[in-house]
Design an enzyme around this catalytic site. Structure first.
Site, mmCIF file in Angstrom:
data_model
loop_
_atom_site.group_PDB
_atom_site.id
_atom_site.type_symbol
_atom_site.label_atom_id
_atom_site.label_comp_id
_atom_site.label_asym_id
_atom_site.label_seq_id
_atom_site.Cartn_x
_atom_site.Cartn_y
_atom_site.Cartn_z
ATOM 1 N N ARG A 192 0.849 -1.197 0.000
ATOM 2 C CA ARG A 192 0.000 0.000 0.000
ATOM 3 C C ARG A 192 0.887 1.250 0.000
ATOM 4 O O ARG A 192 0.653 2.200 -0.705
ATOM 5 C CB ARG A 192 -0.819 -0.053 1.292
ATOM 6 C CG ARG A 192 -2.162 0.560 1.236
ATOM 7 C CD ARG A 192 -2.832 0.395 2.566
ATOM 8 N NE ARG A 192 -1.834 0.137 3.634
ATOM 9 C CZ ARG A 192 -2.114 0.050 4.907
ATOM 10 N NH1 ARG A 192 -3.330 0.166 5.308
ATOM 11 N NH2 ARG A 192 -1.178 -0.175 5.812
ATOM 12 N N ALA A 250 1.770 -14.183 7.954
ATOM 13 C CA ALA A 250 1.161 -12.939 8.426
ATOM 14 C C ALA A 250 -0.127 -13.254 9.197
ATOM 15 O O ALA A 250 -0.100 -13.401 10.423
ATOM 16 C CB ALA A 250 0.906 -12.016 7.249
ATOM 17 N N ARG A 251 -1.228 -13.396 8.465
ATOM 18 C CA ARG A 251 -2.497 -13.791 9.088
ATOM 19 C C ARG A 251 -3.210 -14.724 8.116
ATOM 20 O O ARG A 251 -3.240 -14.475 6.902
ATOM 21 C CB ARG A 251 -3.375 -12.572 9.371
ATOM 22 C CG ARG A 251 -2.952 -11.752 10.584
ATOM 23 C CD ARG A 251 -3.085 -12.529 11.898
ATOM 24 N NE ARG A 251 -2.726 -11.741 13.074
ATOM 25 C CZ ARG A 251 -1.510 -11.714 13.632
ATOM 26 N NH1 ARG A 251 -0.526 -12.436 13.118
ATOM 27 N NH2 ARG A 251 -1.288 -10.981 14.707
ATOM 28 N N GLU A 280 -7.709 -20.436 12.356
ATOM 29 C CA GLU A 280 -6.760 -20.889 13.363
ATOM 30 C C GLU A 280 -7.423 -21.144 14.720
ATOM 31 O O GLU A 280 -8.207 -20.284 15.156
ATOM 32 C CB GLU A 280 -5.734 -19.769 13.517
ATOM 33 C CG GLU A 280 -4.384 -20.202 13.915
ATOM 34 C CD GLU A 280 -3.397 -19.052 13.766
ATOM 35 O OE1 GLU A 280 -3.160 -18.608 12.634
ATOM 36 O OE2 GLU A 280 -2.885 -18.610 14.795
ATOM 37 N N HIS A 298 1.953 -21.102 14.087
ATOM 38 C CA HIS A 298 2.039 -19.660 14.348
ATOM 39 C C HIS A 298 3.196 -19.341 15.317
ATOM 40 O O HIS A 298 2.967 -18.798 16.404
ATOM 41 C CB HIS A 298 0.699 -19.136 14.900
ATOM 42 C CG HIS A 298 0.504 -17.666 14.663
ATOM 43 N ND1 HIS A 298 -0.731 -17.080 14.485
ATOM 44 C CD2 HIS A 298 1.398 -16.640 14.587
ATOM 45 C CE1 HIS A 298 -0.593 -15.769 14.318
ATOM 46 N NE2 HIS A 298 0.701 -15.483 14.374
HETATM 47 C C1 GLV Z 1 2.210 -12.581 15.629
HETATM 48 O O1 GLV Z 1 1.574 -13.051 14.737
HETATM 49 C C2 GLV Z 1 2.183 -11.205 15.953
HETATM 50 O O2 GLV Z 1 1.341 -10.466 15.421
HETATM 51 O O3 GLV Z 1 2.991 -10.776 16.781
#
Ligand code: GLV
Length: 350
Positions: A192, A250-251, A280, A298
């Site tokens: 972005r 990331a997510r 998750e 994660h």
């Molecule tokens: C881990 O995923 C964090 O956001 O620190």
């Protein structure tokens, strides 16, 4: 002269953080309640609600939903100090509306997260988990010219530079790029914040379409927002090279996991390294069975030193909230100018 007893400040830590943060707060005389001490179990919602209702500062984790319902429970809540850089689990605009400062732990986990991006990249490209199982299970009988062939990460024998595509070019994206220089990669980035990419001589800005088309390795590092949810879905996966690898640390919801299963199963891409998942800790069952994925729970920032520093940073933020001071890593600084915050702060006993 009457002696006043010191005011006890209360922090609710949803789950047990590394000792450094706990020590910091207890040495300040803070009364810390830990909701869940077992590292492999979450805190149920009623216990979380109860904890929030009876504290001055909440220290949640990314595994908990800090939504409007939870935030409304405690009119005395002075702040939220999460131990993570991502805070998509927290309703930030509602927190701001209610006058609650929210903090995260940025920067400190950048290098560990970039390292682990490379760990998954190398693991999936060079088939490290399969190689380990093959060896540990006693199947290694003789050197084999066709055994466990993987993909080159650095330039192959033909000298062709591999292309690393980075989507989301914040601190972690940049740290991943830094490591890629050593592998002689050509680095494309899409973000972005285009000017941040263009200011960095080691990377070239490209459109998302171009990054998808050209990458041999595509790694995702944007925050999860409504714009990045399912950023990588079927059309994007279909536009990648069939020899390419996808990395998501990331997510989870940034990738449409059902589409990814199809892509891996039908060979639209060569493989994936995943540290995060769409629902998750649930994972699409097929993902667990596919040979061309490497999965992790994660843990990108999970080093002893990094987690210890994250815990301390979160605790320092919590302490600032408790003092009614501007917290070092506040995400919604505008909150300090609101009437709602002043009212909360006024309730803070001297
Ligand atoms: C881990 O995923 C964090 O956001 O620190």
């Amino acid at each position: 002269m009457s002696k006043t007893s010191p005011v006890i400040r209360r922090v609710f830590m949803s789950r047990l953080l590394p000792q450094s943060g706990l020590d910091f707060l207890t040495q300040k005389g803070v009364d810390v309640t830990v909701g869940q001490r077992d590292d492999e179990r979450g805190l149920d919602r009623p216990a979380l609600r109860q904890g929030v209702s009876a504290c001055d500062v909440l220290m949640p984790l990314l595994s908990e939903r800090v939504d409007a319902e939870l935030l409304a429970l405690n009119p005395r809540l002075l702040g939220i100090a999460q131990m993570a850089v991502g805070t998509d689990n927290v309703d930030l605009s509602e927190a701001t509306r209610l006058g609650i400062p929210v903090t995260n732990t940025p920067g400190i986990l950048t290098e560990a997260s970039a390292d682990f991006t490379w760990a998954l990249l190398m693991a999936v490209a060079r088939r490290v988990p399969e190689a380990h199982r093959y060896t540990a299970e006693g199947r290694f009988k003789i050197w084999g010219p066709n055994l466990l062939l993987g993909a080159d990460v650095g330039p192959g024998p033909d000298g062709r530079q591999k292309v690393l595509g980075i989507v989301g070019y914040g601190r972690i994206g940049e740290a991943v790029a830094r490591r890629a220089v050593g592998f002689g990669m050509r680095i494309l980035a899409h973000a972005r914040n285009r000017s941040r990419v263009e200011a960095d001589p080691k990377v070239t800005w490209a459109s998302l379409e171009e990054v998808l088309k050209q990458s041999d390795f595509l790694t995702l590092h944007p925050p999860l927002t409504p714009e990045t949810r399912h950023l990588i879905s079927e059309p994007e996966l279909r536009s990648m090279k069939s020899s390419a690898y996808l990395l998501n640390l990331a997510r989870g919801p940034i990738v449409d996991e059902r589409a990814l299963v199809k892509a891996l199963d039908e060979g639209w891409i060569a493989g994936a390294g995943l540290d995060v998942f769409e629902r998750e800790p649930e994972i699409e069952p097929e993902l667990k069975a596919l040979p061309n994925v490497v999965l992790a729970p994660h843990i990108a920032s999970a080093t002893v030193e990094t987690r210890s520093q994250m815990s301390l940073m979160a605790a320092r933020n919590a302490w600032a909230h408790l003092q009614g001071e501007r917290a070092p890593n506040v995400l919604n600084p505008e909150v300090y100018d609101t009437e709602a915050y002043s009212q909360r702060r006024a309730l803070l006993a001297p």
